[in-house]
Design an enzyme around this catalytic site. Structure first.
Site, PDB file in Angstrom:
ATOM      1  CG  ASP A  56      21.365  69.705  63.440  1.00 15.58           C
ATOM      2  OD1 ASP A  56      20.453  69.075  62.853  1.00 15.58           O
ATOM      3  OD2 ASP A  56      22.000  70.637  62.914  1.00 15.58           O
ATOM      4  CG  LEU A  57      18.188  63.941  65.181  1.00 16.81           C
ATOM      5  CD1 LEU A  57      16.820  63.275  65.250  1.00 16.81           C
ATOM      6  CD2 LEU A  57      19.253  63.033  65.779  1.00 16.81           C
TER       7      LEU A  57
ATOM      8  N   GLY B  71       4.749  70.251  67.947  1.00 13.30           N
ATOM      9  CA  GLY B  71       3.991  69.383  67.066  1.00 13.30           C
ATOM     10  C   GLY B  71       3.660  68.022  67.644  1.00 13.30           C
TER      11      GLY B  71
ATOM     12  CE1 TYR C 179       7.890  66.236  55.547  1.00  8.54           C
ATOM     13  CE2 TYR C 179       5.964  65.641  54.251  1.00  8.54           C
ATOM     14  CZ  TYR C 179       6.582  65.790  55.470  1.00  8.54           C
ATOM     15  OH  TYR C 179       5.907  65.473  56.628  1.00  8.54           O
TER      16      TYR C 179
ATOM     17  N   GLY D  91      11.387  66.079  62.297  1.00 10.85           N
ATOM     18  CA  GLY D  91      11.277  66.143  60.843  1.00 10.85           C
ATOM     19  C   GLY D  91      11.341  67.557  60.309  1.00 10.85           C
TER      20      GLY D  91
END
Length: 262
Positions: free
Chosen positions: A49-50, A16, A159, A79
């Protein structure tokens, strides 16, 4: 005249907007340290892994190691768009941890800059309890509020809530001594619908696609490709940006103007 080579850290670099931004920066001759959940993708050097504290700590430690104690720019692109609390854990707490923990490396850099990917969804309806808990820095309370939204059938609010929260965090944080006072512009961008793996499934279903188009009307050129969003991030984090800070800059084909005409 080409700009001097800079060192960037980009999260979400496997796909992305993150992947497109990292590719553009490398093409311009810059060094890019890519981070994502795994290092299986080309150009990703740090696996983190945030959504977890361990992943956030790993990102900071590995970034310091790879960058030699200094960074010129950080771009937080990682995100999620899931109807789960992980959306807040990554989009808000993961992004804040990325920017806060790497700020000392930026302070040691040259013409340091930082940016985060928010969304035009920041102007969509959100859950005040989720946003307030996030901005208070209380991850446990945020998770509880997010689960409450899911339980009452409003998981779709998560979101937008995550993006509203990170945009507000940028606005209030950018003007503090640690950022503006240290000469570090900090901004967010608000893309509309971008053709990425995250949106692929939604746009493939006609009914969902119609809902997306209603929520994010884009009269100028329609959906964006990641490489059309990357130039804004690269400019915001370049030495040319000397005075833009604390802003949510929409790159949405006119969606925000239609949704909020006044």
């Amino acid at each position: 005249m080409p700009s001097a080579s800079r060192t960037y850290l980009v999260t979400g670099a496997a796909s992305g907007i993150g992947e497109a931004t990292a590719a553009r920066l490398r093409a311009e001759g810059h060094t890019v340290i890519g981070a994502d959940r795994t290092i299986e993708a080309a150009g990703v050097a740090i696996a983190a892994d945030l959504a977890t504290e361990q992943g956030r700590a790993e990102l900071a430690a590995r970034a310091r190691e790879f960058a030699g104690g200094r960074l010129d720019a950080v771009i937080a692109c990682a995100g999620l768009a899931h109807f789960t609390p992980d959306t807040l854990k990554v989009n808000y707490f993961g992004a804040v941890a990325t920017l806060e923990r790497l700020r000392p490396l930026l302070a040691a850099g040259t013409d340091p800059r930082a940016a985060v990917v928010a969304s035009v969804a920041a102007v969509h309806p959100s859950d005040p309890a989720v946003v307030d808990a996030a901005l208070a820095g209380d991850e446990a309370a945020t998770t509880t509020a997010a689960q409450s939204a899911i339980d009452r059938g409003e998981g779709y609010l998560l979101y937008g809530s995550s993006k509203a929260a990170i945009a507000r965090w940028v606005r209030r944080t950018a003007v503090t001594p640690d950022w503006a006072g240290a000469g570090i512009p900090l901004n967010a961008i608000g893309p509309g619908t971008v053709l990425t793996p995250m949106t692929e499934g939604m746009l493939a279903d006609p009914a969902t696609r119609q809902a997306v188009d209603t929520a994010v009307p884009m009269p100028l050129h329609g959906y964006a490709r990641p490489e059309q969003v990357a130039p804004l991030l690269t400019w915001l984090t370049s030495p040319e940006n000397t005075h833009v800070t604390g802003q949510l800059l929409f790159i949405d084909g006119g969606a925000e103007a239609l949704l909020r005409p006044t």
